[in-house]
Motif scaffolding. Structure first.
Motif, PDB file in Angstrom:
ATOM      1  N   LYS A 120      98.932  66.214 -23.645  1.00 11.00           N
ATOM      2  CA  LYS A 120      97.816  65.619 -23.818  1.00 11.00           C
ATOM      3  C   LYS A 120      97.574  64.283 -24.030  1.00 11.00           C
ATOM      4  N   ARG A 121      98.226  63.632 -24.859  1.00 10.82           N
ATOM      5  CA  ARG A 121      98.289  62.133 -25.570  1.00 10.82           C
ATOM      6  C   ARG A 121      99.506  61.707 -24.619  1.00 10.82           C
ATOM      7  N   ARG A 122     100.559  61.908 -24.019  1.00  8.20           N
ATOM      8  CA  ARG A 122     101.449  61.280 -23.399  1.00  8.20           C
ATOM      9  C   ARG A 122     102.028  60.281 -24.477  1.00  8.20           C
ATOM     10  N   PRO A 123     102.486  60.408 -25.575  1.00  7.69           N
ATOM     11  CA  PRO A 123     103.340  59.558 -26.363  1.00  7.69           C
ATOM     12  C   PRO A 123     104.660  59.155 -25.730  1.00  7.69           C
ATOM     13  N   ASP A 124     105.089  58.007 -25.831  1.00  9.43           N
ATOM     14  CA  ASP A 124     106.324  57.500 -25.135  1.00  9.43           C
ATOM     15  C   ASP A 124     107.616  58.212 -26.108  1.00  9.43           C
ATOM     16  N   GLY A 125     107.079  58.648 -27.326  1.00  6.76           N
ATOM     17  CA  GLY A 125     108.444  59.293 -27.935  1.00  6.76           C
ATOM     18  C   GLY A 125     107.689  59.926 -29.452  1.00  6.76           C
ATOM     19  N   LEU A 126     108.762  60.609 -29.842  1.00  8.69           N
ATOM     20  CA  LEU A 126     108.173  61.319 -31.016  1.00  8.69           C
ATOM     21  C   LEU A 126     109.006  61.087 -32.111  1.00  8.69           C
ATOM     22  N   ILE A 127     108.380  61.060 -33.536  1.00 13.47           N
ATOM     23  CA  ILE A 127     109.263  60.790 -34.844  1.00 13.47           C
ATOM     24  C   ILE A 127     108.960  62.474 -35.558  1.00 13.47           C
ATOM     25  N   LEU A 311     111.722  53.090 -30.889  1.00  7.58           N
ATOM     26  CA  LEU A 311     111.085  51.921 -30.311  1.00  7.58           C
ATOM     27  C   LEU A 311     112.350  51.247 -29.510  1.00  7.58           C
ATOM     28  N   ASN A 312     113.495  51.139 -30.271  1.00  4.89           N
ATOM     29  CA  ASN A 312     114.688  50.528 -29.447  1.00  4.89           C
ATOM     30  C   ASN A 312     114.803  51.285 -28.301  1.00  4.89           C
ATOM     31  N   THR A 313     114.912  52.408 -28.262  1.00  5.91           N
ATOM     32  CA  THR A 313     115.298  53.246 -26.838  1.00  5.91           C
ATOM     33  C   THR A 313     114.304  53.044 -25.883  1.00  5.91           C
ATOM     34  N   LEU A 314     113.235  52.985 -26.397  1.00  3.14           N
ATOM     35  CA  LEU A 314     111.826  52.959 -25.474  1.00  3.14           C
ATOM     36  C   LEU A 314     111.869  51.791 -24.913  1.00  3.14           C
ATOM     37  N   GLU A 315     112.564  50.683 -25.495  1.00  3.86           N
ATOM     38  CA  GLU A 315     112.304  49.425 -24.933  1.00  3.86           C
ATOM     39  C   GLU A 315     113.493  48.988 -24.401  1.00  3.86           C
TER      40      GLU A 315
ATOM     41  N   MET B   1     114.276  55.572 -20.015  1.00  2.00           N
ATOM     42  CA  MET B   1     114.058  56.776 -20.662  1.00  2.00           C
ATOM     43  C   MET B   1     112.728  56.754 -20.856  1.00  2.00           C
ATOM     44  N   ARG B   2     111.929  57.679 -20.616  1.00  2.66           N
ATOM     45  CA  ARG B   2     110.527  57.881 -20.545  1.00  2.66           C
ATOM     46  C   ARG B   2     110.019  59.128 -20.461  1.00  2.66           C
ATOM     47  N   ILE B   3     108.684  59.574 -21.056  1.00  4.36           N
ATOM     48  CA  ILE B   3     108.350  60.892 -21.004  1.00  4.36           C
ATOM     49  C   ILE B   3     107.710  61.060 -19.569  1.00  4.36           C
ATOM     50  N   ARG B   4     108.125  62.109 -18.629  1.00  2.00           N
ATOM     51  CA  ARG B   4     107.301  62.225 -17.388  1.00  2.00           C
ATOM     52  C   ARG B   4     107.088  63.369 -17.344  1.00  2.00           C
ATOM     53  N   ILE B   5     105.595  63.544 -17.330  1.00  2.00           N
ATOM     54  CA  ILE B   5     105.104  64.857 -16.958  1.00  2.00           C
ATOM     55  C   ILE B   5     104.942  65.215 -15.644  1.00  2.00           C
ATOM     56  N   GLY B   6     104.700  66.533 -15.206  1.00  2.00           N
ATOM     57  CA  GLY B   6     104.776  67.190 -14.037  1.00  2.00           C
ATOM     58  C   GLY B   6     103.936  65.968 -12.947  1.00  2.00           C
ATOM     59  N   ASP B   7     103.077  65.298 -13.306  1.00  2.00           N
ATOM     60  CA  ASP B   7     102.666  64.414 -12.329  1.00  2.00           C
ATOM     61  C   ASP B   7     101.508  64.934 -11.247  1.00  2.00           C
ATOM     62  N   VAL B   8     101.034  66.207 -11.856  1.00  2.00           N
ATOM     63  CA  VAL B   8     100.007  66.837 -11.135  1.00  2.00           C
ATOM     64  C   VAL B   8      98.586  66.132 -11.148  1.00  2.00           C
ATOM     65  N   ALA B   9      98.199  65.500 -10.320  1.00  3.87           N
ATOM     66  CA  ALA B   9      96.733  64.810 -10.393  1.00  3.87           C
ATOM     67  C   ALA B   9      95.687  65.767  -9.977  1.00  3.87           C
ATOM     68  N   GLN B  10      94.566  65.265 -10.248  1.00 11.26           N
ATOM     69  CA  GLN B  10      93.087  65.998  -9.674  1.00 11.26           C
ATOM     70  C   GLN B  10      93.085  66.319  -8.248  1.00 11.26           C
ATOM     71  N   ASP B  11      93.946  65.200  -7.392  1.00 12.67           N
ATOM     72  CA  ASP B  11      94.144  65.387  -6.159  1.00 12.67           C
ATOM     73  C   ASP B  11      94.854  66.647  -5.878  1.00 12.67           C
ATOM     74  N   ASP B  12      95.602  66.968  -6.443  1.00  9.24           N
ATOM     75  CA  ASP B  12      96.678  68.150  -6.249  1.00  9.24           C
ATOM     76  C   ASP B  12      95.915  69.385  -6.541  1.00  9.24           C
ATOM     77  N   VAL B  13      95.209  69.427  -7.488  1.00 11.72           N
ATOM     78  CA  VAL B  13      94.353  70.409  -8.049  1.00 11.72           C
ATOM     79  C   VAL B  13      93.249  71.018  -6.927  1.00 11.72           C
ATOM     80  N   ALA B  14      92.639  69.759  -6.321  1.00  8.52           N
ATOM     81  CA  ALA B  14      91.586  69.609  -5.349  1.00  8.52           C
ATOM     82  C   ALA B  14      92.090  70.529  -4.157  1.00  8.52           C
ATOM     83  N   ARG B  15      93.251  69.945  -3.640  1.00  9.05           N
ATOM     84  CA  ARG B  15      93.887  70.798  -2.423  1.00  9.05           C
ATOM     85  C   ARG B  15      94.106  72.229  -2.749  1.00  9.05           C
TER      86      ARG B  15
END
Lengths: 339, 339
Positions: A120-127, A311-315, B1-15
DNA sequence: CTGAAAGCGCTTACAG
DNA sequence: CTGAAAGCGCTTACAG
């Protein structure tokens, strides 16, 4: 009804500075390859237009939220507030925002709930703070999905980044202090034993006794739950025993306060009839009478350090497991046995 | 290093659902004008694709952040935590996020600092807690710029939305209770007089005396600061007076605890030698010995209600000023004078 | 009741 | 060292 900001965009800044939007972006993100002169022009335009970057746009384009989430499930409000303040200390200068999320560490679907927040909120990381750091399933889920996180006092410091403290050594030291004061019948009220902190503190207590050549008696160890009322109950048990301890080391201040409460209720004077000490140095430690001997755990610092590692790892830098020192706070709730 | 979500967009749902992106958007936002059948198809696709809307994109397009900011400057950690938890209670079901922002109510540039937050994070609205609600300049700035905000216990309830409580009546009631117990020499430790709460509570104390036909003596009123140590100091002053009061009503629990601390330090038994009562019913009220008579202020509810009023206005509805009831908590720190 | 187009304000990827 | 273009994933405004 909506907050409307000046709506100055990079575009406008670029026009005023006489450069392209991309160059404005470069300056704002401290990217290299900008002439000092150009940088100045841009900065001047930013200033004169009162430009503020739009984080939503930045997030959308870069797929980062510049947000960290602080997860907690701790009954101590002061603990959470201190940690939260520390996290904020770290986030502010690095331009990250913080979300807070209370969670129930006993919920069977804790990992799902956390993932729901992540989606939902897509934080870059958690503590993570104790006792959430004890949830093996949660840690595994986060690692599996590659979600960056940092821990405060995790069960296994070597396998995580964040911050820790040598709780066993601290518990040993406070036990040794009681020994120094002449106590030999020293009781211990444990925390909830599923928490590492409870184990570490019990270990330290045992080590303190061992160093003094005092035998460990299970009859002097009562299980608590880290709560005030469990401290009251534990004290009741200990006071009812045939041979009362002369000192009680409770695994946190909340329980120590409960022990003191029950002592008062029982007509026992602290420290004359019985010495009491705790662990944490929460605000209440100085506000009870007599002031409570305890171990100071620098929660705010720990929050800040845990956040900084994340934050270090995120950056793109490195996150480590840091160790903070503790302090023994000698106060009036403990006294020499031959006063 | 980054949170990557499924990356499903409204576009995909629409299709998958066989509709246009706009229709997906309609369903997700509960907009009218969608056939039940179509809605179902979309919802099924959302489910099967595990679609989660991207808040950054939504914010960028709609120029709303779906975020509220809780502003505080309160030394009581439990107060802030309770309020924060209440705000979260309100935000969760309405899909709003919360930011927290500690502020210094004495800073001359408090309005600017707040605006800086508004520009940076662009919350859709703010929630102010005491004593920030006393900052006339801040309130004026927010009103001038049309920034929606809600107040907890503002100085002037009629001019704001949020939540309030009849503090004077509560203070009057607890004073009357002391009178009922037979006390006539009842002292009051005030809070920081620049805070409305301090004034309201003093007013209630005076009214309680008046109703009992007891004369108001300034010698029985000592200025405190709402802090533990100011309670200690105030008690010291009162205990040093020629004719000691038989009861002390402190304007909050923190100070009441300080009064009890000093009583213990002074060798006075509570309630036998002196009755003590506070205000707030903070957690410590039940954890001191003897348990503290006080007035319960439902801080978590108040946080929730203040947030709900704000969210109402943000969602196009109406925000009001709500009043919550208080409760007198009679405990062992007060007793009849002829015990 | 539904959809095609434009645009929100940035960053990424590329070109020069 | 700098810029033009495309695109992030939504909502708004409009058309039908």
């Amino acid at each position: 009804m909506r907050i409307r900001i000046g709506d100055v965009a990079q575009d406008d800044v670029a026009r005023v500075a006489g450069v392209s939007q991309k160059t404005v972006s470069r300056v704002l993100n401290n990217e290299p390859n900008v002439r000092a002169k150009t940088r100045e022009k841009v900065l001047a335009a930013v200033q004169s237009l009162q430009y503020h970057p739009n984080l939503s746009a930045r997030s959308l384009a870069s797929n980062r939220s510049f947000l960290v989430a602080l997860l907690y499930d701790n009954p101590s409000q002061s603990y959470v507030m201190e940690t939260l303040t520390g996290v904020l200390d770290a986030c502010e200068p690095r331009n990250f925002g913080m979300m807070v999320k209370p969670l129930d560490s006993n919920a069977p679907d804790i990992a799902e709930r956390t993932m729901s927040l992540v989606h939902k909120r897509r934080p870059d990381g958690l503590i993570l703070t104790p006792p959430l750091t004890e949830c093996g399933e949660l840690l595994r889920t986060l690692k599996d999905r590659g979600i960056p996180f940092s821990c405060v006092l995790p069960h296994d410091p070597a396998e995580n980044i964040g911050v820790t403290m040598d709780e066993s050594a601290a518990a040993c030291e406070i036990t040794s202090y009681l020994v120094e004061l002449g106590h030999r019948r020293i009781a211990h009220v444990t925390g909830r034993m599923s928490h590492s902190a409870a184990k570490w503190r019990l270990d330290g207590y045992r080590e303190g006794l061992r160093l003094a050549g005092i035998r460990y008696h299970t009859s002097l160890v009562v299980q608590g739950q880290f709560t005030f009322s469990s401290g009251v109950m534990a004290a009741r048990t200990l006071f009812a025993s045939r041979k009362r301890p002369t000192a009680i080391f409770a695994a946190n201040d909340e329980m120590a306060t409960g022990v003191m409460w029950e002592a008062a209720h029982h007509g026992l004077m602290v420290p004359n009839d019985i010495s009491v000490c705790g662990f944490d140095d929460s605000p209440m430690a100085e506000q009870v009478w007599p002031p409570l001997t305890t171990v100071r755990q620098p929660n705010r610092d720990m929050g800040r350090i845990a956040a900084d590692q994340l934050l270090n790892t995120l950056e793109g830098g490195e996150g480590h497991m840091r160790t903070v020192p503790y302090t023994l706070c000698k106060r009036e709730s403990t006294d020499s046995i031959v006063a």
